[in-house]
Enzyme design. Structure first.
Site, PDB file in Angstrom:
ATOM      1  N   CYS A 176      12.472  41.264  19.664  1.00 44.89           N
ATOM      2  CA  CYS A 176      12.391  40.312  18.729  1.00 44.89           C
ATOM      3  C   CYS A 176      11.438  40.953  17.456  1.00 44.89           C
ATOM      4  CB  CYS A 176      11.823  38.926  19.073  1.00 44.89           C
ATOM      5  SG  CYS A 176      12.659  38.144  20.020  1.00 44.89           S
TER       6      CYS A 176
ATOM      7  N   ASN B 143      16.527  31.056  17.919  1.00 44.40           N
ATOM      8  CA  ASN B 143      15.976  32.561  17.747  1.00 44.40           C
ATOM      9  C   ASN B 143      16.917  33.565  17.701  1.00 44.40           C
ATOM     10  OD1 ASN B 143      14.895  34.971  18.328  1.00 44.40           O
ATOM     11  ND2 ASN B 143      13.634  34.191  20.284  1.00 44.40           N
TER      12      ASN B 143
ATOM     13  N   HIS C 149       7.911  35.085  13.689  1.00 46.90           N
ATOM     14  CA  HIS C 149       9.296  35.278  14.304  1.00 46.90           C
ATOM     15  C   HIS C 149       9.462  33.702  14.880  1.00 46.90           C
ATOM     16  CE1 HIS C 149      12.153  36.173  17.093  1.00 46.90           C
ATOM     17  NE2 HIS C 149      11.437  35.819  18.147  1.00 46.90           N
TER      18      HIS C 149
HETATM   19  C1  LIG Z   1      12.021  29.114  27.765  1.00 44.16           C
HETATM   20  C2  LIG Z   1      10.801  28.018  27.371  1.00 44.16           C
HETATM   21  C3  LIG Z   1      11.570  27.222  26.017  1.00 44.16           C
HETATM   22  C4  LIG Z   1      10.883  27.075  28.452  1.00 44.16           C
HETATM   23  O1  LIG Z   1       9.990  26.213  28.065  1.00 44.16           O
HETATM   24  P1  LIG Z   1       8.634  25.758  29.379  1.00 44.16           P
HETATM   25  O2  LIG Z   1       8.093  24.444  28.771  1.00 44.16           O
HETATM   26  O3  LIG Z   1       7.924  26.863  29.399  1.00 44.16           O
HETATM   27  O4  LIG Z   1       9.684  25.432  30.493  1.00 44.16           O
HETATM   28  P2  LIG Z   1       9.342  25.984  31.967  1.00 44.16           P
HETATM   29  O5  LIG Z   1      10.072  27.483  31.780  1.00 44.16           O
HETATM   30  O6  LIG Z   1       7.988  26.078  32.231  1.00 44.16           O
HETATM   31  O7  LIG Z   1      10.089  24.881  32.666  1.00 44.16           O
HETATM   32  C5  LIG Z   1       9.946  23.807  32.923  1.00 44.16           C
HETATM   33  C6  LIG Z   1      11.055  22.980  33.555  1.00 44.16           C
HETATM   34  O8  LIG Z   1      12.148  22.806  32.623  1.00 44.16           O
HETATM   35  C7  LIG Z   1      13.393  23.253  33.499  1.00 44.16           C
HETATM   36  N1  LIG Z   1      14.052  23.623  32.348  1.00 44.16           N
HETATM   37  C8  LIG Z   1      14.224  25.053  31.630  1.00 44.16           C
HETATM   38  N2  LIG Z   1      15.167  25.004  30.766  1.00 44.16           N
HETATM   39  C9  LIG Z   1      15.469  23.668  30.453  1.00 44.16           C
HETATM   40  C10 LIG Z   1      16.479  23.299  29.764  1.00 44.16           C
HETATM   41  N3  LIG Z   1      17.079  23.811  28.980  1.00 44.16           N
HETATM   42  N4  LIG Z   1      16.867  21.813  29.975  1.00 44.16           N
HETATM   43  C11 LIG Z   1      16.056  21.213  30.817  1.00 44.16           C
HETATM   44  N5  LIG Z   1      15.337  21.619  31.841  1.00 44.16           N
HETATM   45  C12 LIG Z   1      14.838  23.045  31.503  1.00 44.16           C
HETATM   46  C13 LIG Z   1      12.917  24.491  34.297  1.00 44.16           C
HETATM   47  O9  LIG Z   1      13.866  24.713  35.104  1.00 44.16           O
HETATM   48  C14 LIG Z   1      11.476  23.880  34.867  1.00 44.16           C
HETATM   49  O10 LIG Z   1      11.835  22.777  35.987  1.00 44.16           O
HETATM   50  P3  LIG Z   1      11.053  22.576  37.165  1.00 44.16           P
HETATM   51  O11 LIG Z   1       9.742  22.299  36.614  1.00 44.16           O
HETATM   52  O12 LIG Z   1      11.773  21.664  37.886  1.00 44.16           O
HETATM   53  O13 LIG Z   1      10.978  24.182  37.595  1.00 44.16           O
HETATM   54  C15 LIG Z   1       9.527  28.491  26.737  1.00 44.16           C
HETATM   55  O14 LIG Z   1       8.789  28.977  28.027  1.00 44.16           O
HETATM   56  C16 LIG Z   1       9.310  29.745  25.791  1.00 44.16           C
HETATM   57  O15 LIG Z   1       9.853  29.447  24.615  1.00 44.16           O
HETATM   58  N6  LIG Z   1       9.048  31.043  26.352  1.00 44.16           N
HETATM   59  C17 LIG Z   1       8.966  31.839  25.205  1.00 44.16           C
HETATM   60  C18 LIG Z   1       9.964  32.251  24.541  1.00 44.16           C
HETATM   61  C19 LIG Z   1       9.685  33.410  23.797  1.00 44.16           C
HETATM   62  O16 LIG Z   1       8.528  33.255  23.055  1.00 44.16           O
HETATM   63  N7  LIG Z   1      10.539  34.536  23.548  1.00 44.16           N
HETATM   64  C20 LIG Z   1       9.828  35.698  23.173  1.00 44.16           C
HETATM   65  C21 LIG Z   1      10.365  36.166  21.957  1.00 44.16           C
HETATM   66  S1  LIG Z   1      11.856  36.143  21.771  1.00 44.16           S
END
Ligand SMILES: CC(C)(COP(=O)(O)OP(=O)(O)OC[C@H]1O[C@@H](n2cnc3c(N)ncnc32)[C@H](O)[C@@H]1OP(=O)(O)O)[C@@H](O)C(=O)NCCC(=O)NCCS
Length: 360
Positions: free
Chosen positions: A116, A286, A256
């Site tokens: 990214c 993204n 980003h």
């Molecule tokens: C990926 C992202 C959106 C996930 O959001 P989050 O709030 O961190 O969620 P978590 O990974 O902690 O998961 C929380 C719960 O939601 C669930 N979950 C994950 N994706 C899901 C979806 N699309 N729909 C529903 N539930 C989902 C998980 O399984 C988890 O369930 P559990 O608590 O039963 O294990 C977030 O972590 C993120 O944006 N990360 C950084 C991305 C980034 O910056 N990338 C780098 C640059 S590209």
């Protein structure tokens, strides 16, 4: 003799016509529109479904618009830096293919892979070539067909990414304008938190790697989130410090587009009102290397000569960085300013719209 300045002097963007909404994704994986909107800020993203077109084609459509807007011929371009994690092939470089398809007969090119952060790394390289006088016109393209490496059975990644291409032209400008401060970083110890497990020289493709779905994006979202918020903020503060900039002097933050919560957290820490922050994640998701040039293309009509912009990014690698620049031209005077094209050349979209339509 002092070094000449280098700045962005034109910008353009292209996204595929096919819209993949959160409601579509509800049919593939156990998720909901509400979860995706609240956790990421994304409502929909574009995906390139046409099998006979790919990353290089999206880049070429964006480049053609840029040349048209700027009144340049393909032969005017010296160099193309293509930033992508979804090249047409492992080799040759997609930049070579772009030069061929876009008719950039005098140009050479190379690919740059920094996930990214690719676009900022690429912009930093382009600036060196122009500042030292080697080249006059360098294109920096961020082009991604993320749908090609997306596991549409994995709800933790497939809701996030989209396809698209953005391009900027870097040319000589007076030293008071253009790029002023560059800070780029990487930390390879984070490589297992966000990567594609197979397909490279460590794990070449086998039946097993395909069956294990190792040719897709893998992400430990929570870990990446924490690093992103910290690094984003640190590097922006560093650039502001070097430039002697106060928050209220920043006209635009161009982050980003990884997650709206990350963007809001960074803006809050920097005490920047969201009205000064470019955000398009709700409609494009993204798009990896393409997010920043797509934002610039959309906001172009509002950008004025001398505006102070900070471009900032964080991505797989880990890689991160920020660039402070003074905008080099009046965007309101440019033809087609602010239009992100979303139709194939000579065709209307599925909705019957023409190539000239704004994506909004
Ligand atoms: C990926 C992202 C959106 C996930 O959001 P989050 O709030 O961190 O969620 P978590 O990974 O902690 O998961 C929380 C719960 O939601 C669930 N979950 C994950 N994706 C899901 C979806 N699309 N729909 C529903 N539930 C989902 C998980 O399984 C988890 O369930 P559990 O608590 O039963 O294990 C977030 O972590 C993120 O944006 N990360 C950084 C991305 C980034 O910056 N990338 C780098 C640059 S590209």
């Amino acid at each position: 003799m002092g070094r000449r300045g280098a700045g962005i002097t034109a910008v353009a963007g292209w996204v595929p016509p096919t819209v993949l909404t959160n409601f579509h994704l509800e049919k593939f994986v156990e998720t909901s529109d509400t979860w995706i909107r609240e956790r990421t800020g994304i409502r929909e993203r574009r995906i390139l479904v046409e099998r006979d077109r790919t990353t290089s084609d999206m880049a070429v459509y964006a480049i053609h618009q840029l040349l048209r807007k700027r009144g340049l011929a393909p032969e005017d371009i010296d160099l193309v830096i293509c930033c992508t994690v979804t090249p047409d092939h492992v080799f040759p470089a997609t930049a070579n293919i772009i030069c061929d398809k876009a008719g950039l007969r005098r140009a050479w090119g190379f690919d740059l892979e920094a996930a990214c952060s690719g676009f900022l790394y690429g912009l930093a390289c382009a600036v060196q070539f122009v500042q030292n006088g080697m080249y006059e016109r360098v294109l920096v393209v961020g082009a991604e067909r993320m749908s090609a490496i997306m596991n549409y059975h994995d709800r933790t990644t497939c809701v996030i990414f989209g396809d698209g291409a953005g391009v900027v032209l870097v040319e000589p400008v007076v030293p008071e304008l253009g790029v002023q401060v560059i800070r780029l970083y990487s930390d390879g110890s984070g490589r297992h938190a966000l990567f594609q497990k197979a397909g490279g020289a460590l794990h070449p493709p086998t039946i097993e790697t395909v069956l294990n779905r190792e040719h897709y994006v893998y992400q430990e979202g929570r870990a990446v989130f924490g690093h992103a918020v910290r690094r984003f903020t640190e590097v922006i503060e560093e650039v502001m410090d070097v430039a002697g900039l106060r928050s209220e002097e920043i006209d635009w933050l161009v982050p980003h587009q990884a997650n709206l919560r990350i963007i809001k957290a960074v803006a809050r820490t920097l005490r920047l009102p969201m009205e000064k922050v470019m955000v398009n994640i709700h409609k494009f998701g993204n798009t990896t290397s393409a997010t920043i040039p797509l934002c610039l293309a959309e906001w172009e009509p509002r950008l004025r000569t001398g505006d102070r912009l900070i471009l900032a990014t964080f991505g797989g690698g880990f890689t991160w960085g920020a660039i402070y620049l003074r905008w080099a031209y009046d965007g309101s005077l440019v033809p087609e300013s602010g239009r992100i094209l979303d139709a194939f050349p000579g065709e209307g979209t599925a909705n019957g719209q023409t190539e000239e339509k704004n994506s909004d």
